[in-house]
Write an enzyme that holds these catalytic residues in place. Sequence first.
Site, short mmCIF file in Angstrom:
data_model
loop_
_atom_site.label_atom_id
_atom_site.label_comp_id
_atom_site.label_asym_id
_atom_site.label_seq_id
_atom_site.Cartn_x
_atom_site.Cartn_y
_atom_site.Cartn_z
CE1 TYR A 140 -3.17 2.91 0.35
CE2 TYR A 140 -3.91 1.97 2.43
CZ TYR A 140 -4.03 2.90 1.43
OH TYR A 140 -5.03 3.84 1.50
CE LYS A 166 -6.48 1.23 -1.13
NZ LYS A 166 -6.23 2.65 -0.94
#
Length: 308
Positions: A140, A166
Amino acid sequence: MAKFDIREIKGVIPAMITPFNQDEELDEKKTRDLVEFLINKKVNGLYIGGSTGEGFLMDIDERKKLTEIVCNQVNGRIPVIVHVGNIGTKMSIDIAKHAHENGADAISSVPPFYWRFDNESIFNYYKDISESTPLPMIVYNVPLAGLMGLDMIYKLAEIENVKGIKYTATNHFEIRLIKAQLGEDFMVYSGSDEMAISGLLHHSDGLIGSFYSMLPDLFIKIYESMENKEIESAKDYQLMAVDIIMTSLKYDYYAAIKLGLSWMGLDVGSVRRPFKALTDAQKEQYKNDLLEIKGKYDFTCDLLEAIN
């Protein structure tokens, strides 16, 4: 056991808000109702326990309970990605193992934060978690925890179970660079709700974002329009989404999302302190602002249709 291969996890994936009751406790019924609401809206997956889910305001047992409830309610119908991030590797591994045992399809984590960890520490954090379960890890990259450069992303991709990212930075040309460097099977999810079209134009595999809990229909229209190369339609939907997002950002926007869902007939409670619920005056102003947005367009969405 996981039901979905990482390459099947595409499309519109809400970073799901977490329902709490009036005592700020995790509410199982409200959580199950929200899962059903989103599945009925045809979302392509769920990302739970992240910052939108107020995960860092929950203790380990609560985060595990959330995973159990969501995975049980989903029952293999769509992929579930569990955010396992924490400052401490040991705690993150504990949550990751639990996610695997309860049928999650992937795990994800912000890098360790607060202290200024160097790249070696960040690499070892992801390596240790990724080796603790067979589940694919989605790194992320988010400003709140410190953005990583391309060299670090490429280095993390050398870890066997790191299968995607992400990507919540806004320099979307890097999405294409990541895909070119790491291959089409390395999944990239655009995380900037205001820039969904841009992420898809730069070959992201899907969208993971906060406002998809409240605006699933609108972002599914964006995604499908882009898939069908209907760029003008996608642009119009994106403009409406940006208007709604910018209006919501005047407040603690997790509270605004939960309020919006309540107007759509779904009680998901309020936020955990120190986040603040909207006052009555703010609720009225928020509604008026949304009605003004509704009047700008010759189409609507479920949220705007629900208010009057």
